[in-house]
Motif scaffolding. Sequence first.
Motif, PDB file in Angstrom:
ATOM      1  N   ALA A  37      11.969 -32.404 -28.052  1.00  0.00           N
ATOM      2  CA  ALA A  37      13.018 -31.471 -28.461  1.00  0.00           C
ATOM      3  C   ALA A  37      12.560 -30.585 -29.613  1.00  0.00           C
ATOM      4  CB  ALA A  37      14.277 -32.247 -28.859  1.00  0.00           C
ATOM      5  N   VAL A  38      11.819 -31.163 -30.560  1.00  0.00           N
ATOM      6  CA  VAL A  38      11.324 -30.397 -31.699  1.00  0.00           C
ATOM      7  C   VAL A  38      10.324 -29.332 -31.236  1.00  0.00           C
ATOM      8  CG1 VAL A  38       9.907 -30.517 -33.784  1.00  0.00           C
ATOM      9  CG2 VAL A  38      11.729 -32.187 -33.422  1.00  0.00           C
ATOM     10  N   ILE A  39       9.396 -29.722 -30.368  1.00  0.00           N
ATOM     11  CA  ILE A  39       8.404 -28.753 -29.876  1.00  0.00           C
ATOM     12  C   ILE A  39       9.080 -27.650 -29.076  1.00  0.00           C
ATOM     13  CG2 ILE A  39       6.318 -28.439 -28.497  1.00  0.00           C
ATOM     14  CD1 ILE A  39       5.611 -31.338 -29.082  1.00  0.00           C
ATOM     15  N   ASP A  40      10.059 -28.026 -28.251  1.00  0.00           N
ATOM     16  CA  ASP A  40      10.815 -27.017 -27.501  1.00  0.00           C
ATOM     17  C   ASP A  40      11.463 -26.008 -28.449  1.00  0.00           C
ATOM     18  OD1 ASP A  40      10.331 -27.675 -24.854  1.00  0.00           O
ATOM     19  OD2 ASP A  40      12.020 -29.076 -24.722  1.00  0.00           O
ATOM     20  N   SER A  41      12.063 -26.508 -29.512  1.00  0.00           N
ATOM     21  CA  SER A  41      12.728 -25.629 -30.477  1.00  0.00           C
ATOM     22  C   SER A  41      11.736 -24.706 -31.158  1.00  0.00           C
ATOM     23  CB  SER A  41      13.466 -26.460 -31.530  1.00  0.00           C
ATOM     24  OG  SER A  41      14.488 -27.249 -30.939  1.00  0.00           O
ATOM     25  N   LEU A  42      10.560 -25.238 -31.491  1.00  0.00           N
ATOM     26  CA  LEU A  42       9.537 -24.431 -32.159  1.00  0.00           C
ATOM     27  C   LEU A  42       9.034 -23.318 -31.250  1.00  0.00           C
ATOM     28  CD1 LEU A  42       7.742 -23.941 -34.594  1.00  0.00           C
ATOM     29  CD2 LEU A  42       6.159 -25.671 -33.710  1.00  0.00           C
ATOM     30  N   ILE A  43       8.778 -23.645 -30.008  1.00  0.00           N
ATOM     31  CA  ILE A  43       8.307 -22.627 -29.069  1.00  0.00           C
ATOM     32  C   ILE A  43       9.394 -21.589 -28.805  1.00  0.00           C
ATOM     33  CG2 ILE A  43       7.617 -22.249 -26.664  1.00  0.00           C
ATOM     34  CD1 ILE A  43       5.993 -24.773 -26.795  1.00  0.00           C
ATOM     35  N   THR A  44      10.637 -22.019 -28.755  1.00  0.00           N
ATOM     36  CA  THR A  44      11.746 -21.079 -28.568  1.00  0.00           C
ATOM     37  C   THR A  44      11.819 -20.084 -29.721  1.00  0.00           C
ATOM     38  OG1 THR A  44      13.058 -22.677 -27.305  1.00  0.00           O
ATOM     39  CG2 THR A  44      14.248 -20.869 -28.351  1.00  0.00           C
ATOM     40  N   ILE A  45      11.636 -20.576 -30.934  1.00  0.00           N
ATOM     41  CA  ILE A  45      11.644 -19.692 -32.105  1.00  0.00           C
ATOM     42  C   ILE A  45      10.513 -18.668 -32.007  1.00  0.00           C
ATOM     43  CG2 ILE A  45      11.229 -19.606 -34.597  1.00  0.00           C
ATOM     44  CD1 ILE A  45      12.690 -22.277 -34.820  1.00  0.00           C
ATOM     45  N   MET A  46       9.340 -19.112 -31.587  1.00  0.00           N
ATOM     46  CA  MET A  46       8.207 -18.191 -31.479  1.00  0.00           C
ATOM     47  C   MET A  46       8.454 -17.152 -30.392  1.00  0.00           C
ATOM     48  SD  MET A  46       4.814 -20.471 -32.298  1.00  0.00           S
ATOM     49  CE  MET A  46       5.038 -21.645 -30.975  1.00  0.00           C
ATOM     50  N   GLU A  47       9.037 -17.575 -29.280  1.00  0.00           N
ATOM     51  CA  GLU A  47       9.305 -16.627 -28.204  1.00  0.00           C
ATOM     52  C   GLU A  47      10.357 -15.601 -28.619  1.00  0.00           C
ATOM     53  OE1 GLU A  47      10.322 -19.139 -24.940  1.00  0.00           O
ATOM     54  OE2 GLU A  47       8.231 -19.451 -24.338  1.00  0.00           O
ATOM     55  N   LYS A  48      11.318 -16.019 -29.440  1.00  0.00           N
ATOM     56  CA  LYS A  48      12.316 -15.077 -29.943  1.00  0.00           C
ATOM     57  C   LYS A  48      11.693 -14.040 -30.872  1.00  0.00           C
ATOM     58  CE  LYS A  48      16.423 -18.017 -29.608  1.00  0.00           C
ATOM     59  NZ  LYS A  48      17.507 -18.714 -30.363  1.00  0.00           N
TER      60      LYS A  48
END
Length: 223
Positions: A105-116
């Motif tokens: 979940a943490v990695i998913d959130s981090l990648i989502t932030i980068m994609e945004k």
Amino acid sequence: PRSTLFPYTTLFRSTMAEPPLQIRVAAAPGDTGTTATLFGMTLRGSEPGVVVHTIGVNGATFADYLHAEYFAPQLATLRPDLIIFSLGTNEAANARVFSSDSLTAVIDSLITIMEKNDIHASYLFTTPPAIYKRYRKNRKYYYKPNPIAGQVSTSLIRYAEAGDHTYWNWYTIMGGKNSMAKWKAKHLTDRKYLHFTMKGYSIQGILLENAFRKAFEQYRTNR
């Protein structure tokens, strides 16, 4: 030019005919009470090749980067093609109980932030080494393999495979569960079986470079 990523932030770009031997940064007289923050600078040549940037924070975990306000916006200015996540050691060293779902979940959130932040790079995950953990018995301390290191490694591999990312299994490459003692016997780790010496990290870097070269040669052969 004014940055669209940071309010009140300016990105300065300059072209120099020759590589500088020295760069001096000085504050110019300005309005009373104003301040400026220099986040950093990067030098790039005009010749084609690979540009490598590194971020190293002692004790950092994946979760720490979720709270780093400027991490993703500043990373976006570099326009990376490949991002290597070499994390997981501190997740294993500091946790008493490990949750693969929480890490995912943490990695998913981090990648989502980068994609945004308009970062669309390829991702390479390196697994943590086979670190040891300190235990105490009869008022004496001793070290034995940290079982969570293997769990973190397995979780990162599963995450990479599920997301069609790349991984480099450093945990297995260095020898697996009991291998840290062998590295320490050759003076390649610290006395806590947690960090490597300069020579140990150099070996790790060479092995990763060799993996890159091998993968690139396979790409050239099969394309």
